[in-house]
Scaffold this motif. Structure first.
Motif, short mmCIF file in Angstrom:
data_model
loop_
_atom_site.label_atom_id
_atom_site.label_comp_id
_atom_site.label_asym_id
_atom_site.label_seq_id
_atom_site.Cartn_x
_atom_site.Cartn_y
_atom_site.Cartn_z
N PRO A 102 3.79 -10.05 8.86
CA PRO A 102 3.14 -8.75 8.69
C PRO A 102 3.83 -7.94 7.59
CG PRO A 102 4.69 -8.63 10.51
CD PRO A 102 4.76 -10.04 9.97
N TYR A 103 3.10 -6.96 7.05
CA TYR A 103 3.73 -6.01 6.14
C TYR A 103 3.15 -4.62 6.33
CZ TYR A 103 -0.24 -7.15 2.93
OH TYR A 103 -1.48 -7.37 2.38
N LEU A 104 3.94 -3.64 5.91
CA LEU A 104 3.47 -2.25 5.97
C LEU A 104 2.86 -1.92 4.61
CD1 LEU A 104 3.35 0.62 7.26
CD2 LEU A 104 5.63 1.01 6.31
N LEU A 105 1.63 -1.40 4.64
CA LEU A 105 0.91 -1.11 3.39
C LEU A 105 0.68 0.38 3.23
CD1 LEU A 105 -0.99 -1.94 0.95
CD2 LEU A 105 -2.83 -2.05 2.64
N LEU A 106 1.05 0.90 2.06
CA LEU A 106 0.64 2.26 1.68
C LEU A 106 -0.43 2.08 0.61
CD1 LEU A 106 0.82 5.35 1.41
CD2 LEU A 106 2.73 5.04 -0.16
N LEU A 107 -1.66 2.45 0.98
CA LEU A 107 -2.79 2.29 0.07
C LEU A 107 -3.13 3.66 -0.51
CD1 LEU A 107 -5.15 0.66 -1.07
CD2 LEU A 107 -6.29 0.93 1.11
N ILE A 108 -2.88 3.84 -1.80
CA ILE A 108 -3.10 5.15 -2.41
C ILE A 108 -4.01 4.99 -3.63
CG2 ILE A 108 -1.26 6.73 -1.67
CD1 ILE A 108 0.65 5.44 -3.64
N SER A 109 -5.28 5.45 -3.46
CA SER A 109 -6.24 5.29 -4.54
C SER A 109 -7.01 6.59 -4.74
CB SER A 109 -7.19 4.14 -4.20
OG SER A 109 -8.01 4.51 -3.13
N GLY A 110 -8.11 6.50 -5.49
CA GLY A 110 -8.91 7.69 -5.76
C GLY A 110 -9.72 8.12 -4.54
N GLY A 111 -9.97 7.20 -3.62
CA GLY A 111 -10.80 7.54 -2.47
C GLY A 111 -10.09 7.42 -1.14
N SER A 155 -6.11 7.19 1.16
CA SER A 155 -4.64 7.29 1.27
C SER A 155 -4.30 6.97 2.71
CB SER A 155 -4.16 8.70 0.93
OG SER A 155 -4.57 9.03 -0.37
N GLN A 156 -3.72 5.80 2.93
CA GLN A 156 -3.49 5.34 4.30
C GLN A 156 -2.21 4.52 4.40
OE1 GLN A 156 -6.78 2.72 5.23
NE2 GLN A 156 -8.27 4.37 5.19
N PHE A 157 -1.61 4.56 5.58
CA PHE A 157 -0.57 3.60 5.94
C PHE A 157 -1.22 2.61 6.91
CE2 PHE A 157 2.16 7.24 4.86
CZ PHE A 157 3.12 6.61 4.07
N LEU A 158 -1.07 1.31 6.64
CA LEU A 158 -1.67 0.30 7.50
C LEU A 158 -0.65 -0.79 7.82
CD1 LEU A 158 -4.66 0.24 5.17
CD2 LEU A 158 -5.14 0.33 7.60
N SER A 159 -0.71 -1.26 9.05
CA SER A 159 0.09 -2.41 9.42
C SER A 159 -0.83 -3.62 9.22
CB SER A 159 0.52 -2.26 10.88
OG SER A 159 1.04 -3.47 11.33
N VAL A 160 -0.39 -4.57 8.38
CA VAL A 160 -1.24 -5.72 8.04
C VAL A 160 -0.65 -6.95 8.70
CG1 VAL A 160 -2.34 -6.99 6.16
CG2 VAL A 160 -1.61 -4.62 5.79
N SER A 161 -1.37 -7.54 9.66
CA SER A 161 -0.79 -8.67 10.38
C SER A 161 -1.45 -10.00 10.03
CB SER A 161 -0.83 -8.43 11.88
OG SER A 161 -2.14 -8.17 12.28
N GLY A 162 -2.45 -9.98 9.16
CA GLY A 162 -3.11 -11.22 8.74
C GLY A 162 -4.33 -10.87 7.93
N LEU A 163 -5.01 -11.91 7.42
CA LEU A 163 -6.24 -11.67 6.65
C LEU A 163 -7.26 -10.98 7.56
CD1 LEU A 163 -7.81 -12.26 3.99
CD2 LEU A 163 -8.57 -14.39 5.06
N GLY A 164 -7.71 -9.80 7.16
CA GLY A 164 -8.69 -9.05 7.96
C GLY A 164 -8.10 -8.35 9.16
N VAL A 173 8.83 -5.84 5.18
CA VAL A 173 8.21 -5.81 3.85
C VAL A 173 7.30 -4.58 3.74
CG1 VAL A 173 6.73 -7.04 2.22
CG2 VAL A 173 8.27 -8.32 3.71
N PHE A 174 7.43 -3.88 2.62
CA PHE A 174 6.61 -2.71 2.35
C PHE A 174 5.85 -2.93 1.04
CE2 PHE A 174 6.23 1.29 -0.06
CZ PHE A 174 5.42 2.02 0.80
N VAL A 175 4.54 -2.67 1.08
CA VAL A 175 3.70 -2.83 -0.11
C VAL A 175 3.04 -1.49 -0.43
CG1 VAL A 175 1.50 -3.82 -0.89
CG2 VAL A 175 3.16 -5.27 0.28
N ALA A 176 3.06 -1.08 -1.71
CA ALA A 176 2.25 0.06 -2.14
C ALA A 176 1.23 -0.47 -3.13
CB ALA A 176 3.12 1.14 -2.78
#
Ligand code: KG4
Ligand code: ZN
Length: 357
Positions: free
Chosen positions: A136-145, A147-156, A274-277
């Motif tokens: 798993p990884y922690l995702l910070l998704l920051i775009s034009g539409g 802004s979220q923190f998500l825990s990603v544990s697999g595809l989908g 693991v942290f992903v932005a």
């Protein structure tokens, strides 16, 4: 040696028409064979933002040329494509429909599988284009539409830990740029102006800084920038306001990422932290270096897509296509365009007046 999958990705959710072909090497690492992006900045510049009708028209004019160029540059033949992956949402419906219909038509004529891709999942997997990334990884998704923190544990497999309750971060950058008289799209310019300013000149608010978990809010910040910008007379004051805005955003993201680390650790059994932005705003070098330092402090490995793949592109759509192809996740040709499409469909809607945190 078995044939490696060859995936065509198509992206048209907003103001970029893009196509890309990717495959993988013997070790299973993705290889980007072509990545063509046609931006519509000139189409929308005079309007100060994306005009959906004009964006859709521009996609229609260019989509076949862009896809053709992606195939030509890849050195592959159209018949060798194993699957077509198109963005199906979220985004502007008139824009999504162009790339989605084109992808479906190509899939039908080539008799190859069709894969409907969530644009946000494209951003989420974009670091995989140049590095190994395990779940798993922690995702910070920051775009034009978004802004979220998500825990990603697999595809989908996404669990939202926090989200903006009003504006997206990219939107806040773009609105601030507009108030400072910077031409659309101004977000990336703020960072450049900020370098010439004093980050301590103005005291800007940090909404929900000490409450609301790792949820985010940027609307109050925008209002404060609006008030100050009315009294700005010199270029230096403009640079100072840009610097204060940039610093305030870094402070907010530092604090909220720290909170998100704790949430993420509570919800997952983690061997390697693991942290992903990702997303357009992850191209901001000031934000990146703050996040890299924070990760070092907290023993997280930090990962980012390459700067040129932070904004909208089709290589990230093809990347999702490749993963889904390998796990045989295909879609029927009646898959609809979805203007709204959350990565975590169980997460409750958290926007607008009266939101309880
Ligand atoms: O991911 P993206 O290309 O499109 C969406 O999916 O929304 O993100 C675009 C956003 C825009 O708001 C743009 O101003 C912002 O990303 N952006 C930046 C930078 N580069 C792009 N914001 C701050 N600093 C940057 N360097
Ligand atoms: Zn995007």
């Amino acid at each position: 040696m078995s044939k490696k999958p060859l995936i065509l990705g198509i992206e048209s959710s907003c103001d970029e028409t893009a196509a890309s072909l990717i495959t993988e090497n013997e070790q299973g690492d993705p290889i980007v064979l072509s990545n063509i992006i046609s931006s519509q900045v000139d189409v929308h510049k005079d309007f100060g933002g994306v005009v959906p009708e004009l964006a859709a028209r521009s996609h229609i004019e260019k989509i076949d040329l862009i896809v053709q160029k992606a195939i030509d540059e890849s050195g592959a033949k159209i018949q060798d494509i194993d699957a077509i992956a198109s963005t199906a949402g979220p985004g502007l419906i008139v824009c999504l429909s162009v790339g989605l219909s084109f992808g479906k038509a190509l899939s039908a004529s080539l008799k190859k599988p069709f894969i409907a891709v969530n644009h946000l999942e494209g951003h989420a997997l974009s670091p995989k284009l140049n590095s190994k990334l395990d779940y798993p990884y922690l995702l910070l998704l920051i775009s034009g539409g978004h802004s979220q923190f998500l825990s990603v544990s697999g595809l989908g497999k996404y669990k939202r830990l926090g989200t903006t309750i009003d504006d997206a971060l990219g939107e806040a950058f773009d609105k601030t740029a507009k108030l400072l008289g910077v031409e659309f799209p101004g977000g990336p310019q703020i960072e450049i102006l900020a370098k010439k300013g004093n980050p301590n000149k103005y005291d800007l608010p940090k909404p929900i800084f000490n409450k609301g978990g790792c949820n985010l809010s940027f609307a109050g910040l925008k209002t404060a920038v609006l008030k100050i910008s009315k009294n700005i007379k010199t270029d230096q004051e403009k640079f100072d306001l840009a610097a204060c805005f940039q610093k305030t955003i870094e402070d907010i993201l530092n604090k909220k990422t720290n909170v998100a680390f704790k949430e993420f650790e509570k919800q997952n059994i983690i061997k390697n932290k693991v942290f992903v932005a990702a997303g357009g705003v992850a191209a901001n070098k000031g934000i990146r270096s703050m996040l890299i330092n924070l990760c070092k402090e907290k023993n997280y490995q930090s990962m980012f897509p390459p700067i040129n793949l932070c904004g909208d592109n089709a290589a990230m759509i093809a990347m999702v296509g490749l993963e889904k192809f390998k796990s045989k996740q295909f879609n029927y040709l009646d898959f609809p365009a979805k203007p709204r499409w959350s990565l975590d469909t169980d997460a409750i809607f958290l926007k607008g007046a009266g939101v309880k945190l």
